[in-house]
Each structure stands twice: as C-alpha cells, then as structure tokens.
Motif scaffolding. Structure first.
Motif, PDB file in Angstrom:
ATOM      1  N   LYS A   1       0.854  -1.198   0.000  1.00 54.94           N
ATOM      2  CA  LYS A   1       0.000   0.000   0.000  1.00 54.94           C
ATOM      3  C   LYS A   1       0.884   1.241   0.000  1.00 54.94           C
ATOM      4  O   LYS A   1       1.989   1.219   0.529  1.00 54.94           O
ATOM      5  N   LYS A   2       0.349   2.308  -0.535  1.00 52.50           N
ATOM      6  CA  LYS A   2       1.103   3.556  -0.599  1.00 52.50           C
ATOM      7  C   LYS A   2       0.326   4.660   0.117  1.00 52.50           C
ATOM      8  O   LYS A   2      -0.828   4.924  -0.210  1.00 52.50           O
TER       9      LYS A   2
ATOM     10  N   PRO B   1      -0.679   1.198  11.091  1.00 49.87           N
ATOM     11  CA  PRO B   1      -0.488  -0.002  10.260  1.00 49.87           C
ATOM     12  C   PRO B   1      -1.511  -0.013   9.118  1.00 49.87           C
ATOM     13  O   PRO B   1      -2.717  -0.011   9.360  1.00 49.87           O
ATOM     14  N   LEU B   2      -1.015   0.004   7.897  1.00 48.76           N
ATOM     15  CA  LEU B   2      -1.904   0.036   6.742  1.00 48.76           C
ATOM     16  C   LEU B   2      -2.348  -1.374   6.398  1.00 48.76           C
ATOM     17  O   LEU B   2      -2.218  -1.830   5.258  1.00 48.76           O
ATOM     18  N   SER B   3      -2.854  -2.070   7.387  1.00 47.76           N
ATOM     19  CA  SER B   3      -3.381  -3.414   7.159  1.00 47.76           C
ATOM     20  C   SER B   3      -4.655  -3.297   6.350  1.00 47.76           C
ATOM     21  O   SER B   3      -5.541  -2.507   6.659  1.00 47.76           O
TER      22      SER B   3
ATOM     23  N   TYR C   1      -4.679   6.048   1.928  1.00 47.51           N
ATOM     24  CA  TYR C   1      -3.678   5.236   1.225  1.00 47.51           C
ATOM     25  C   TYR C   1      -4.311   4.569   0.018  1.00 47.51           C
ATOM     26  O   TYR C   1      -5.542   4.474  -0.095  1.00 47.51           O
ATOM     27  N   LYS C   2      -3.442   4.123  -0.896  1.00 50.23           N
ATOM     28  CA  LYS C   2      -3.882   3.382  -2.080  1.00 50.23           C
ATOM     29  C   LYS C   2      -3.273   1.987  -2.047  1.00 50.23           C
ATOM     30  O   LYS C   2      -2.134   1.808  -1.610  1.00 50.23           O
TER      31      LYS C   2
ATOM     32  N   GLU D   1      -6.959   1.348  -5.676  1.00 48.42           N
ATOM     33  CA  GLU D   1      -8.130   1.689  -4.867  1.00 48.42           C
ATOM     34  C   GLU D   1      -7.703   2.529  -3.650  1.00 48.42           C
ATOM     35  O   GLU D   1      -6.673   2.262  -3.039  1.00 48.42           O
ATOM     36  N   THR D   2      -8.531   3.521  -3.316  1.00 53.44           N
ATOM     37  CA  THR D   2      -8.201   4.447  -2.231  1.00 53.44           C
ATOM     38  C   THR D   2      -9.041   4.151  -0.991  1.00 53.44           C
ATOM     39  O   THR D   2     -10.259   3.961  -1.087  1.00 53.44           O
TER      40      THR D   2
END
Length: 912
Positions: A391-392, A406-408, A427-428, A433-434
C-alpha cells in the motif's frame, strides 16, 4: 498606612480599567442543565433557583453574581408553595403565562413570601435575588389599589434588605418605585425594547412602545442604576441578534437576547468560549471510568483547555440546543448501535445548527450500511485487490503520533463522495483503490479503526495526533488554558499520604510505620504535607484496640506539625465502592472487617472527619475537610454528591504511571471524573503501591515515579509533582529510602510547594472557569481564584498595563505560562513586546497584587518554604523588596532573590 491607601486607590483603578474595556453583561437562564463555564463570566447571572445545585463548585465560585429568580407579583400553580397560600391573597390571573396575580399590598402575603420563599433561598446559599412581576401593580386600574400595591412592593424590598443587608437585588420593571428603592437595588431589568412577545409569539415593538419605555427609563439611567434590556428572538445567535445587541448597547443598556422560554444560552454580547466537549460513549461493557473515551481521549482534550462531558448513549441521544453550549461532539462508541439511522440523523441535524461531530474508533455507531454512510458523504466499497499487495500512503495530516498507522488492508474501503471534503489520512493499494481512514467533512469528520488508537496488550497507543486532530475536525480554536499544574511559573508540588498501614512495624526497629514516617519524612522535609488516617486502624473500636492509644498519639504529633494538614482515608477503607447496595450497606469482604461495625456511609465520610477534628487536630489549626478515596477509588455518583453536599474536598483515582516501560499518553489520566454535577479529583501520579506491584515486588520500585514526573513534564507539562504514598512505606528500609530519594529529587526542581487541598481547588477551578474572548488578543476570565495560571501555546507576552490581575509570565518549551493574582475576574491582554516588568517565577503564591497607577505596582509574595523569586524588568524600572533578601543576583534584565529563612516579601515596582 501607605500600603492601605494603595489598596483602596487600586481597587478604584482596577474597577475603572476593567469597566472601560469590558462592558457590563447579564445572562437570564432558566434551563435545568447549568454549565458554569458558560454562565460564570457574566456580571449578572439570573437563574431559576429550583434548577440550581448550590453544592457545586461553580455555584460557590460565582455565588456573588448569581441572582435567584423570584416572582413576587404572580405565582404559578406549579410552585410548591402555591397550595399553602391563602385564597384571599390571589386577586386575578395572567392569561398569557397562566400565573395567579397576588395582592402585594397584603402584609400577610409579604410575610409569607419572606418566610417561605425568600429566606429559604438565602438558607440554601443564594446571596442575591431577581424579583420578577414587580410591575403587576401597573396593571391595576383602581388608583388606590395601585398605590397600595406599589407601597407593598417597596415594603417587601425594604424588608428583604433588612433581613439580608448584604444581598443584591435586581427588579423586573417596577419603574414607578425605582426612585424609592434605588439605593437598595443593583439593577433594573426590563423586557422587549426592540423585539418582544405577544401571546408567546415573537413580535417587533413599535416606536410608540419604545418612546414610553424611554420616558420610564431615562430617570433610572440618570440616577446611575444599571439597566438590563432583555429582548426575544427565536434564534438568539443570529445576525439579527448581533444587531439587536449593538443597538441596545448603544442606548446605554446591558443587553441580553434569548428565546421565549429562556432555557438556552442566549446572547449577552460576550463571545463566551465554549469549553465543553460532548463525549458520547457506550457504557454497556465498561463504566465511564474505564471507557476509552475517559481513559484515553479525555486527557488530551483537557490539556487543550476543553472539558469532556461523558454521555452514555444507552440513555438515548441528548436533545435541546446543544449548539449553544458545546464546542463539539465526539462519538467514541466502539460498537454499532441498533438504530444507526437515528445516530446519523442526529449528527446531520446538529451539524446544520453549527455543532460538528467527530466519529472515531474501531467500530462506528452506525455499523457498515451504505444507507447510513451515504447521507454523511461517505461511500463504502468492497476491495477487489489482494490484501498481501503493498500500500502507498498518499495523504497524512496529523497522524503517526506515537506509532505508525499499520496500513493493514480491509475488505471495506471508505471514500469521500464530495470533492470539497478533506482527506486527512489516505492510502492506495496495489490496484489503485483508495481507502480514506480519516477525513474532515462539512458535518465534522471521522477517524477510523487503527488510525485513531492501537491496542497492544494493556497499552493503548495514539496513531492520530491528539493535539491536532480535534482542532482539525471540530474547528476548535486555541484558547488560554486554565492550568492547575503551574503557578507563578513553577511546577506545582504537593504530597499526600493514604492512611493505610500506620500500625505496621519497621523491620529494623519495631517502631510503628507511622512514627517512622513522622520522624524520617514529615519532620525532615519542611514542605506542606497532607496526611490522612484510616479510622479502623487507629480508633479503640477498630482492628487494633490494644495499639490504639499509641497510634492516636502518633497521629496527634503528626497533626500538630505546622506543615501538615489533616485528612480522612475513611473509617473502614472500602475496597469496592460500587458494591455499596441500595440500602447503603457494604459487606465486610469489600472493606476492613471491623468487629461489631455495620457499614455507615455518613460516618465513613462526614462522621469520621468530625471525629478527626474533635479528637486529633489541635485547637487553632485549620480543620480537616478532605477525603482521600480508598480501595479502587471508584465512588458512585451518590457518594461523590455526599462529599460536595458536606463541603468535603476529595482526591484519588486516575492511573498516571507513565514510565519508560510504558511511555504512552494513555498512562496519563485526566484531571478528574465527572459524577453527575460533581467532579472526583484525581491524584497527580500513582502511589508506591503501583510501582512496587502492591508491595510484593521491588520494594524500592517507587523511585520509578521520577520517570513519571519527568515524562509528565516534558515535552508537555500534563501533571504537577505529587509524591503519593502510604504509611506502610515506613515499615521497610528499601521503600522508605525510595520515598526519600523521590523527595530529594523533587525538591531540587523549580517547584512551588502547596497543600493537597490547594491543588484540589485548582482542578475544581479548571472545570468551572469561564472565558470570554474580548478581542483578537484579549480575554476576560472568571473563576480563577485558585488555578491562577493561563497557558498559551507559543511565545506570547502579556500586556501588564492593560491586563487585570496579571503579575507576569514564564516561557519554556514553546508555551507561555501567564501568572494571575487569584482575583475572581481577571483580564488578559497580549502585547507585541515584553512588558516593562513582570514576575518571571516564584516558589510562593501572590498574597496580594495592586496596580497603584500606570507606573507603580505592589506585590506581596508568600511561600511555605524560604522564598525565591525572579523578576524581569526593563531599563527605567526599579524593584524594591522588603525585607532585604539574603541573596540578590542582577543581570541586565533579571533580578533574582532568595531568603534563607524568610517566607514573605513585599515588592514595590516603579517604572519611569
């Protein structure tokens, strides 16, 4: 003698100064949910007495300016005394307001009003009255009856002043009697100059109506009697209301605009700061004291000057004109409500009124139905991308505070449906997808899931920056914060002892632990100490009758010390306060099992305090009036109400034990917990029992509290220094030395030593202080009798010439602490440059402060320890100190003084 002249001259000077900069103000509020931060700033506070809890700290703080509503010319059938009135006293009816008109000329009726209505108000604590329906006499067509009625109203007012000579009185209208009583009243109020009511409907008044009013009011204004003008609008906070306020003020009136029911916070021309935040939680799983809303969210709000008002959503959503009182709403419910639509509709309804909501937590109160999110401008989308793909981060505005978010990945993504909504954390995924985890919207905004806080074991860690996010989403404005942690630029230091274990024996000598504490701590460290006892441990009818005589002798020695104030730690030391049943009983397994004792709440709280004062506190010393909560420190609302209704101060509770092992904000407790109308005051930091694992682990572990002291001071000062321990610390050498080491460290810091009772009052002031913004860089603040410090972010300079009660300032760690003298009403005006002089810091309090004129000031400093102070002054300013300090150090701008023994000093400042 000269200084006495200064005092009287300065009182006049200060009054002129405040009056010239802040016009007089009034509020008329008959609602039942009184917010002291909303009303306390007004000069005249007119309230419905049946709705006033006279035991609250706010009432006691503002009592001098509160006027209790009393209708003397009419009575409603709903009043409790109506049924006891004689029929011959009732001579008509008001068709609009459904009130019975009363014969004021009847001396029996006047005596009845005095005995049954007015005197009981004074007995309850009211000092002033607002007398309504005085103009009932004007409606009488018979000239003789009209004259007799007016004479009766004058006689009633004269008798009130005879019985209560220090009382204040405001009358509603009564124009025809003002010349006879003008020296007995504080003001005249009248209704409907531009906008009024007709048959309870809002109407505009005619020029003819105003001309008559002008004729009536001109001699009153000429006589110098303040005139309060009350006009009515459906929306008292509209632009029309602002225009009304200006027009009324231009006519020389004290303006107030409200709705017809007078049950909302109207418009008195003051920009009152809304300090309260409605914090909605669900108490199904935890009591308020254990809720995330309280334990985690409340402290950062308080640090920023806001007051969290916890509200359990199980009671239904609150109603009324909440937008008049609250600065914002936070939903921290952490579970989906059964009726999500009800929550969404509520949010949208109040957003349209200007009250924004902030929804936070792992589960929103309306679940995951698009039907609920779409009206809020939020879309839901099922992700089709693999959860394992990277993820970004694309947007980050105020996150990654204590831990990275945490971008889980999740199956359901949130996206904003309108372009003008502002993403705060987004995040994307690998598929483009956002997911918007936080956003600011027109109705407020949200912070979802792990973007708010993260829980690892017992640690709750902030992902969002709590010192930015509330301002971002709720549009909160920075405000001068009443700060109980600091006084005169020095960190507050106090110490208090819970009474447990006084009878424990010292392992090395066999002495009682209480005697060890007396000799090794109380007599060694010459600072204020606040010391409690447990009745069941020391009294002859307690657990240790054979040792009682010796233990009580030790307590008497302790309470005889000049640097000790007495307190109670209850009689039977309840362990679980919530186990007190409906009959007021507490079973022995939840308290000390004292032979023959049946639990009695009245004796636990008030009775044992009386015994302490009667048997243990020496004559001539201040009486004990403090209760240190015992056991789990979770008293019920009724128990907290008891201590307020008996004028008992309270402290303990709150789990502040942040250390390097657990360096998270969630380990810093709020200042207190609200129980109905009252506040339980939390201790500064936790006691040695926590740091020693309940005295079973590292007995010397209390030294770790020094970490807590440091981490609650930097990078922000959240707490005072509170050395908090038990008598039993004197039973083991390791624990005793640990406490001594803590004292040795603390007293090397730049602190101001105070008694625990003084700190308690500071926190109570924090919750009651009332603030109004009076300009871009100026504020009027009331209720600062004890808290005495305003904290501002950044480097700011007070204008001491234009401020009132301001004695100086101190700057550190990008904040400015501004010092005040303890006056009931102070004014802060910020300047662009340093003042000609100021008190930078002192380890003592302001005994008195007087501005003699534009170039002369007098300050009296009083400390509990040898006095130290630092003054800042520009060239042309001289500072004279009496007595001459033992040490004086001068630099270009600073003057530092200290005494070896003296604890008081008189300071005269003269600037050319």
């Amino acid at each position: 003698m000269k200084r006495l002249c200064y005092v009287s001259l300065l009182f006049l000077w200060s009054t002129i100064l405040l009056g010239a900069t802040v016009p007089k103000s009034a509020i008329v509020y008959y609602g039942s949910n009184i917010s002291w931060p909303m009303v306390g700033v007004y000069d005249y506070i007119i309230l419905e007495p049946s709705h006033v809890d006279t035991y609250t700290h706010g009432f006691k703080r503002y009592r001098k300016r509160i006027y209790a509503y009393v209708s003397i010319g009419e009575v409603k059938k709903t009043r409790p005394w109506y049924k006891t009135m004689k029929k011959e006293w009732l001579i008509g009816e008001n068709d609009v307001w459904k009130g019975e008109v009363v014969d004021l000329s009847n001396s029996q009726y006047r005596t009845f009003m005095l005995d049954k209505v007015i005197d009981p108000l004074f007995s309850r604590g009211f000092k002033n009255l607002f007398l309504d329906t005085v103009d009932v006499c004007d409606r009488l067509k018979d000239v003789k009856k009209q004259k007799a009625c007016r004479q009766g109203s004058v006689a009633l007012i004269e008798e009130i002043k005879r019985r209560h000579p220090n009382s204040g009185i405001i009358i509603n209208r009564g124009f025809h009697i003002v010349d006879k009583i003008k020296d007995k009243i504080d003001a005249v109020l009248f209704e409907s100059y531009y906008r009024g009511l007709k048959d309870k409907e809002y109407v505009s008044l005619s020029d003819r109506d105003r001309a008559w009013l002008d004729t009536m009011l001109a001699p009153i204004q000429k006589a110098g009697v303040p005139v309060i003008a009350l006009d009515y609008l459906e929306n008292p906070h509209s632009k029309e209301a602002e225009r009304l306020i200006k027009r009324l003020r231009d006519r020389g009136f004290i303006p107030y605009v409200s709705d017809r029911n007078l049950d909302r916070y109207g418009n008195g021309g003051l920009d009152v700061v809304k300090r309260e935040i409605l914090l909605i939680y669900n108490g199904a799983g935890n009591a308020a004291a254990y809720s995330t809303a309280h334990v985690v969210t409340s402290m950062p709000l308080e640090y920023q000057g806001y007051i969290p008002i916890l509200y359990d959503i199980r009671n239904g959503l609150p109603t009324g004109h909440l937008e008049d009182r609250f600065a914002g709403v936070i939903f921290e419910v952490d579970r989906a409500e059964s009726d999500g639509k009800r929550v969404v509709d509520w949010i949208l309804k109040y957003a349209k009124r200007g009250l924004k909501s902030m929804v936070v937590g792992s589960v929103f109160p309306f679940g995951l139905s698009e039907d609920f999110y779409n009206p809020l401008g939020i879309g839901l989308k099922k992700s089709t991308c693999s959860k394992q793909n990277p993820k970004k981060l694309v947007v980050d505005r105020g996150f990654f505070y204590e831990m990275k978010v945490p971008l889980s990945d999740e199956y359901t993504y949130l996206f904003l449906q309108k372009r003008d909504e502002e993403p705060l954390l987004q995040y994307k995924n690998h598929c483009g997808e956002t997911n918007t985890l936080a956003a600011k919207t027109w109705w407020g905004g949200y912070v979802a899931r792990q973007a708010w806080v993260i829980q690892y074991g017992n640690d709750v860690i902030w992902s969002a920056n709590p010192f930015k996010i509330f301002h971002q989403i709720l549009d909160l404005n920075p405000l001068p914060v009443p700060d109980p942690t600091t006084e005169n630029g020095r960190r507050v230091f106090f110490t208090h002892i819970d009474g447990d274990g006084i009878n424990n024996r010292a392992e090395w000598s066999g002495q009682f632990a209480g005697e060890v504490v007396l000799k090794k701590i109380l007599k060694k460290y010459h600072v204020p100490h606040s010391v409690s006892v447990v009745g069941g441990e020391i009294l002859p009818n307690g657990l240790y009758p054979k040792e009682s005589r010796d233990l009580m002798a030790i307590v008497r020695q302790i309470y005889a010390l000049s640097n000790v104030e007495a307190a109670s730690h209850t009689f039977s030391h309840p362990f679980k306060w919530e186990k007190i049943d409906r009959n007021g009983n507490l079973e022995p397994q939840y308290r000390l099992n004292i032979p023959g004792y049946r639990f009695n709440l009245d004796f636990e709280l008030g009775g044992f305090l009386n015994l302490i004062n009667r048997e243990l506190v020496p004559k001539g010393k201040p009486k004990a009036n403090m209760l240190f909560w015992s056991g789990d420190c979770l008293p019920g609302d009724d128990v907290v109400a008891y201590v307020y209704r008996h004028n008992i101060l309270n402290i303990n509770g709150g789990d502040t034990y942040i250390t390097k092992d657990h360096p998270w904000l969630s380990y810093i407790a709020p200042l207190g917990l609200r129980h109905g109308n009252y506040w339980q005051i939390y201790c500064g930091e936790q006691n040695e029992n926590i740091f020693t694992d309940h005295f079973t682990g590292l007995i010397w572990g209390y030294v770790k509290v020094i970490q807590t002291f440091k981490m609650t001071d930097s990078p922000r000062r959240f707490k005072p220094i509170d050395i908090y321990y038990h008598y039993y610390t004197g039973s083991k050498e390791a624990s005793l030395k640990a406490v001594q080491k803590v004292f040795d460290w603390a007293l090397k810091q730049p602190v101001i030593p105070l008694y625990t009772s003084e700190y308690i009052k500071k926190v109570m002031d924090f919750y009651a202080a009332s603030i109004a913004k009076t300009g871009s860089k100026s504020w009027l603040v009331t209720g600062m009798d004890e808290v005495r410090t305003l904290r501002l972010e950044g480097a700011e300079y007070p204008d001491i010439d234009d401020s009132l009660g301001c004695v100086g300032y101190e700057q550190e760690r990008n904040v400015t602490y501004i010092h005040f003298d303890g006056s009931d009403r102070v004014r802060l005006v910020l300047g662009k440059k340093k003042p000609k002089w100021s008190l930078q810091g002192a380890n003592g309090r302001i005994g008195s402060f007087r501005q003699i004129n534009n170039n002369k000031w007098y300050v009296k400093l009083e400390s509990y320890v040898p006095l130290k102070a630092v003054f800042e002054r520009k060239e042309g300013c001289s500072i004279h100190i009496d007595p001459v300090p033992d040490t004086i150090r001068r630099t270009r701008n600073l003057l530092s003084i200290s005494y070896r023994r003296n604890k008081k000093a008189n300071v005269d400042v003269v600037c050319q």
